[in-house]
Write an enzyme that holds these catalytic residues in place. Structure first.
Site, PDB file in Angstrom:
ATOM      1  N   HIS A  59      47.962  34.783  29.698  1.00  0.00           N
ATOM      2  CA  HIS A  59      49.299  34.681  30.326  1.00  0.00           C
ATOM      3  C   HIS A  59      50.021  33.457  29.769  1.00  0.00           C
ATOM      4  O   HIS A  59      49.500  32.766  28.884  1.00  0.00           O
ATOM      5  CB  HIS A  59      49.199  34.665  31.848  1.00  0.00           C
ATOM      6  CG  HIS A  59      48.384  33.540  32.432  1.00  0.00           C
ATOM      7  ND1 HIS A  59      48.709  32.217  32.267  1.00  0.00           N
ATOM      8  CD2 HIS A  59      47.243  33.560  33.166  1.00  0.00           C
ATOM      9  CE1 HIS A  59      47.827  31.475  32.892  1.00  0.00           C
ATOM     10  NE2 HIS A  59      46.909  32.260  33.437  1.00  0.00           N
ATOM     11  N   HIS A  97      48.191  30.012  29.280  1.00  0.00           N
ATOM     12  CA  HIS A  97      47.354  29.898  28.078  1.00  0.00           C
ATOM     13  C   HIS A  97      48.241  29.685  26.851  1.00  0.00           C
ATOM     14  O   HIS A  97      47.931  28.879  25.969  1.00  0.00           O
ATOM     15  CB  HIS A  97      46.516  31.171  27.875  1.00  0.00           C
ATOM     16  CG  HIS A  97      45.630  31.518  29.036  1.00  0.00           C
ATOM     17  ND1 HIS A  97      45.702  32.709  29.692  1.00  0.00           N
ATOM     18  CD2 HIS A  97      44.660  30.800  29.663  1.00  0.00           C
ATOM     19  CE1 HIS A  97      44.804  32.734  30.674  1.00  0.00           C
ATOM     20  NE2 HIS A  97      44.159  31.576  30.684  1.00  0.00           N
ATOM     21  N   CYS A 124      31.273  29.393  43.808  1.00  0.00           N
ATOM     22  CA  CYS A 124      32.459  30.240  43.670  1.00  0.00           C
ATOM     23  C   CYS A 124      32.499  30.757  42.244  1.00  0.00           C
ATOM     24  O   CYS A 124      32.631  29.967  41.305  1.00  0.00           O
ATOM     25  CB  CYS A 124      33.733  29.456  43.999  1.00  0.00           C
ATOM     26  SG  CYS A 124      35.205  30.404  43.559  1.00  0.00           S
ATOM     27  N   CYS A 147      35.728  29.874  40.213  1.00  0.00           N
ATOM     28  CA  CYS A 147      35.721  28.528  39.615  1.00  0.00           C
ATOM     29  C   CYS A 147      34.579  28.370  38.628  1.00  0.00           C
ATOM     30  O   CYS A 147      34.565  27.428  37.862  1.00  0.00           O
ATOM     31  CB  CYS A 147      35.546  27.440  40.668  1.00  0.00           C
ATOM     32  SG  CYS A 147      36.810  27.359  41.933  1.00  0.00           S
ATOM     33  N   CYS A 170      37.056  29.844  49.216  1.00  0.00           N
ATOM     34  CA  CYS A 170      37.512  28.901  48.186  1.00  0.00           C
ATOM     35  C   CYS A 170      39.037  28.933  48.169  1.00  0.00           C
ATOM     36  O   CYS A 170      39.635  30.004  48.040  1.00  0.00           O
ATOM     37  CB  CYS A 170      36.959  29.322  46.817  1.00  0.00           C
ATOM     38  SG  CYS A 170      37.892  28.594  45.457  1.00  0.00           S
ATOM     39  N   HIS A 195      40.603  30.607  44.990  1.00  0.00           N
ATOM     40  CA  HIS A 195      40.375  32.027  44.683  1.00  0.00           C
ATOM     41  C   HIS A 195      40.375  32.925  45.900  1.00  0.00           C
ATOM     42  O   HIS A 195      40.198  34.135  45.773  1.00  0.00           O
ATOM     43  CB  HIS A 195      39.081  32.179  43.867  1.00  0.00           C
ATOM     44  CG  HIS A 195      39.185  31.510  42.533  1.00  0.00           C
ATOM     45  ND1 HIS A 195      38.775  30.214  42.311  1.00  0.00           N
ATOM     46  CD2 HIS A 195      39.722  31.942  41.373  1.00  0.00           C
ATOM     47  CE1 HIS A 195      39.029  29.889  41.058  1.00  0.00           C
ATOM     48  NE2 HIS A 195      39.607  30.908  40.469  1.00  0.00           N
ATOM     49  N   LYS A 254      52.789  29.938  42.830  1.00  0.00           N
ATOM     50  CA  LYS A 254      51.638  29.955  41.940  1.00  0.00           C
ATOM     51  C   LYS A 254      51.618  31.301  41.210  1.00  0.00           C
ATOM     52  O   LYS A 254      51.921  32.333  41.815  1.00  0.00           O
ATOM     53  CB  LYS A 254      50.376  29.794  42.801  1.00  0.00           C
ATOM     54  CG  LYS A 254      49.145  29.582  41.999  1.00  0.00           C
ATOM     55  CD  LYS A 254      47.938  29.366  42.886  1.00  0.00           C
ATOM     56  CE  LYS A 254      46.704  29.542  42.024  1.00  0.00           C
ATOM     57  NZ  LYS A 254      45.466  29.335  42.705  1.00  0.00           N
ATOM     58  N   LYS A 257      48.075  37.362  40.016  1.00  0.00           N
ATOM     59  CA  LYS A 257      48.134  38.819  39.883  1.00  0.00           C
ATOM     60  C   LYS A 257      48.592  39.458  41.189  1.00  0.00           C
ATOM     61  O   LYS A 257      49.415  40.361  41.193  1.00  0.00           O
ATOM     62  CB  LYS A 257      46.739  39.347  39.552  1.00  0.00           C
ATOM     63  CG  LYS A 257      46.619  39.825  38.144  1.00  0.00           C
ATOM     64  CD  LYS A 257      45.302  40.546  38.031  1.00  0.00           C
ATOM     65  CE  LYS A 257      45.074  41.023  36.631  1.00  0.00           C
ATOM     66  NZ  LYS A 257      43.729  41.518  36.445  1.00  0.00           N
TER      67      LYS A 257
HETATM   68  O1  ME8 Z   1      39.136  27.024  32.556  1.00  0.00           O
HETATM   69  N1  ME8 Z   1      49.955  26.472  33.848  1.00  0.00           N
HETATM   70  O2  ME8 Z   1      39.473  28.838  31.169  1.00  0.00           O
HETATM   71  P1  ME8 Z   1      40.827  29.453  31.748  1.00  0.00           P
HETATM   72  C1  ME8 Z   1      49.625  25.837  32.719  1.00  0.00           C
HETATM   73  N2  ME8 Z   1      37.053  28.638  30.222  1.00  0.00           N
HETATM   74  N3  ME8 Z   1      48.485  26.065  32.033  1.00  0.00           N
HETATM   75  C2  ME8 Z   1      47.650  26.987  32.495  1.00  0.00           C
HETATM   76  C3  ME8 Z   1      47.935  27.718  33.661  1.00  0.00           C
HETATM   77  C4  ME8 Z   1      49.150  27.426  34.352  1.00  0.00           C
HETATM   78  N4  ME8 Z   1      49.520  28.064  35.460  1.00  0.00           N
HETATM   79  N5  ME8 Z   1      46.910  28.558  33.871  1.00  0.00           N
HETATM   80  C5  ME8 Z   1      46.016  28.371  32.857  1.00  0.00           C
HETATM   81  C6  ME8 Z   1      38.781  27.772  31.657  1.00  0.00           C
HETATM   82  N6  ME8 Z   1      46.462  27.441  32.013  1.00  0.00           N
HETATM   83  C7  ME8 Z   1      37.490  27.483  30.900  1.00  0.00           C
HETATM   84  C8  ME8 Z   1      37.753  26.342  29.933  1.00  0.00           C
HETATM   85  S1  ME8 Z   1      36.985  24.635  28.024  1.00  0.00           S
HETATM   86  C9  ME8 Z   1      35.548  24.037  27.449  1.00  0.00           C
HETATM   87  C10 ME8 Z   1      36.542  25.886  29.139  1.00  0.00           C
HETATM   88  C11 ME8 Z   1      45.772  27.000  30.771  1.00  0.00           C
HETATM   89  O3  ME8 Z   1      40.999  30.767  31.071  1.00  0.00           O
HETATM   90  C12 ME8 Z   1      45.439  25.520  30.815  1.00  0.00           C
HETATM   91  O4  ME8 Z   1      45.204  25.070  29.518  1.00  0.00           O
HETATM   92  O5  ME8 Z   1      40.834  29.417  33.221  1.00  0.00           O
HETATM   93  C13 ME8 Z   1      44.150  25.515  31.603  1.00  0.00           C
HETATM   94  O6  ME8 Z   1      43.429  24.303  31.486  1.00  0.00           O
HETATM   95  C14 ME8 Z   1      43.445  26.684  30.947  1.00  0.00           C
HETATM   96  O7  ME8 Z   1      44.509  27.639  30.698  1.00  0.00           O
HETATM   97  C15 ME8 Z   1      42.355  27.309  31.797  1.00  0.00           C
HETATM   98  O8  ME8 Z   1      41.942  28.493  31.167  1.00  0.00           O
END
Ligand code: ME8
Length: 501
Positions: free
Chosen positions: A19, A22, A127, A130, A144, A147, A295, A298
């Site tokens: 999304h 990312h 969780c 998380c 949680c 979530h 926030k 989905k």
């Molecule tokens: O946490 N606003 O993966 P993830 C801004 N796999 N950035 C956002 C966002 C939002 N609402 N939502 C997500 C993980 N992001 C682990 C990471 S690293 C060794 C392992 C971005 O798919 C932001 O960069 O939940 C956030 O830190 C990341 O997606 C979390 O991605």
């Protein structure tokens, strides 16, 4: 030898498609990577996908797929999006790749040999959303809060990492600035976590099957966060090929949002210290997007799909619009309805209009031939570059965008003051000077735009007859007078046609 710059994004979970959150982090990392390459540095830019753990396994089951099939499909969605957005990553790591698994085994063996791992019994509330344990205190109505799901009670034999042994050293690195957490509010947050005290954490799971077996006990898989963090070194060939690792480690900046700061700012440096490796230089946690004040989720149905946004506005505009919404580092609310308005004001009427005006005047009044050099803007330009470099060095991408805007507005004002169309009737010498200054100003504008909108920048530079500009780097390119007399400049198509809506 060229300076090196190693920038990373988090590796994203493949339990769903990407999304705009990312996309935001990845575009920001791309801007930094492109800026540092432009500055002549040797860059390694890493992104990828985090594919193990209970969350991914559950999503695969719900989709009636094997975990690997499910990961292959969703990881490809991230890679396709990064292609569409012209992300210039040097590597894309998948944690299901064999080189990652081998690197993880080497790293864990090293922690074990260093005496940083011990066996213990664990009971806690887990969780899966998380992928982390959660305390009773953190629950809201037994669920949680992130979530909205009740955690599972887990009781099992686990291996633990002696986190507490390394916390004093982590604190020391934070205090000395050897490990920088940015923005400073996040630094304070991390110090707060350290003050509260943290326990040793378990690095393995007995009940989870989808993961990397521990090298010293394959009845257990490695805790997904523990192996995920290691992607930053396994992608450089840690434990196998030393050359890249020796060249690029430690990371110059790990980029992410504030949600995962604890893992990166505390757990990861502690594990690296235990393994006798250097810690990253900067951990930068930007803010969280909300959409129309809520926030992104989905269930609320307000998740902005980056592909739909690209279909509507084009990849270049999406890059620009996402980055210029709010200060890099702060939280911000995105109003989808504002995108078209800002596209028209900043891109169609702003940069796009300036470029087409200047090139049209050069074509009409001087038959597209660059006049002799003039230096009226040389000092202003040097000042603008200083501000731009400072913003990029401080990772303030939104400020760099502001500097570009300021320069564009300055050029628009210069056109209004000098009225080339009037000079064409009265003063050809002055006309030639004004047009030279504007064309050269566009060259600089395009270079500053390059990290943010690379295709647009290249189009402008090609219109200005600069076809091999990529062979030089900023110290040369940013000098006034790069545009040579006689160079043929051409009017291109409109960069950002106005959108009606
Ligand atoms: O946490 N606003 O993966 P993830 C801004 N796999 N950035 C956002 C966002 C939002 N609402 N939502 C997500 C993980 N992001 C682990 C990471 S690293 C060794 C392992 C971005 O798919 C932001 O960069 O939940 C956030 O830190 C990341 O997606 C979390 O991605």
């Amino acid at each position: 030898m060229a300076k090196k710059f190693y920038v990373t994004t988090p590796i994203y979970y493949v339990n769903d498609k990407p999304h705009i959150g990312h996309a935001y982090t990845t575009i920001a990392a791309d801007v930094l990577a492109r800026y540092h390459r432009l500055a002549g540095e040797e860059v390694f830019f890493l992104t990828g996908t985090d594919e193990h753990g209970a969350k991914v396994a559950e999503s695969a089951e719900a989709a009636n797929k094997t975990p690997q099939e499910f990961c292959d499909e969703n990881s490809a969605k991230f890679q396709m999006l990064w292609d569409r957005l012209d992300i210039s990553n040097d590597a894309f790591i998948r944690t299901t790749s064999s080189y990652h698994q081998q690197g993880v085994a080497a790293f864990l063996n090293r922690l074990k040999e260093a005496g940083a791992i011990y066996e213990g019994e664990y009971q806690g509330l887990y969780c899966t959303g998380c992928e982390n344990f959660i305390t009773e205190k953190e629950l809201v109505d037994g669920k949680c809060p992130n979530h909205d799901k009740a955690p599972q009670v887990i009781k099992e034999k686990n291996y633990f990492f002696k986190l507490k042994d390394y916390l004093p050293k982590v604190k020391e690195l934070l205090d000395s600035g050897e490990l920088k957490i940015l923005p400073t509010s996040r630094h304070q947050e991390v110090l707060g976590l350290l003050r509260q005290g943290l326990d040793d954490f378990s690095i393995s799971r007995q009940s989870v099957k989808w993961g990397i077996g521990l090298p010293f006990d394959n009845r257990q898989v490695t805790y997904v966060w523990v192996e995920a963090l290691q992607n930053y070194i396994t992608a450089l060939g840690y434990g196998q090929i030393d050359e890249k690792f020796a060249k690029f480690w430690p990371a110059d900046i790990h980029l992410m949002a504030k949600d995962i700061i604890k893992f990166h700012a505390i757990f990861w440096p502690a594990m690296l210290l235990a393994a006798g490796l250097e810690v990253p230089k900067v951990i930068f946690a930007h803010g969280f997007f909300t959409v129309d004040g809520q926030k992104m989720s989905k269930s609320l149905g307000n998740v902005i799909d980056p592909d739909a946004l690209i279909d509507e506005l084009g990849a270049e505009a999406v890059r620009y619009l996402l980055l210029s919404q709010f200060p890099f580092g702060a939280d911000g609310d995105v109003k989808a309805s504002n995108f078209v308005i800002q596209y028209n004001s900043d891109l169609a009427n702003g940069v796009g209009n300036l470029v087409s005006r200047v090139l049209a005047m050069a074509d009409k009044f001087l038959a597209g031939k660059t006049p002799d050099q003039d230096k009226e803007f040389a000092d202003e330009m040097a000042g603008i570059w200083r501000q731009y470099r400072e913003a990029m060095a401080a990772f303030q991408i939104d400020k760099a965008v502001e500097v570009i805007k300021k320069w564009q507005i300055f050029c628009d004002g210069y056109i209004e003051r000098h009225k080339p169309w009037a000079l064409a009737q009265t003063n050809n010498n002055q006309l030639a000077k004004v047009i030279y200054n504007l064309l050269e100003a566009l060259r600089h504008l395009a270079l500053m735009l390059y990290p943010i909108m690379p295709i647009t920048a290249d189009k402008i530079l090609i219109s200005l007859g600069q076809t091999d500009w990529q062979a030089s780097s900023l110290p040369d390119l940013s000098r006034w007078g790069g545009l040579k007399a006689g160079t043929k400049v051409v009017k291109g198509e409109a960069l950002f046609p106005r959108l009606e809506k």
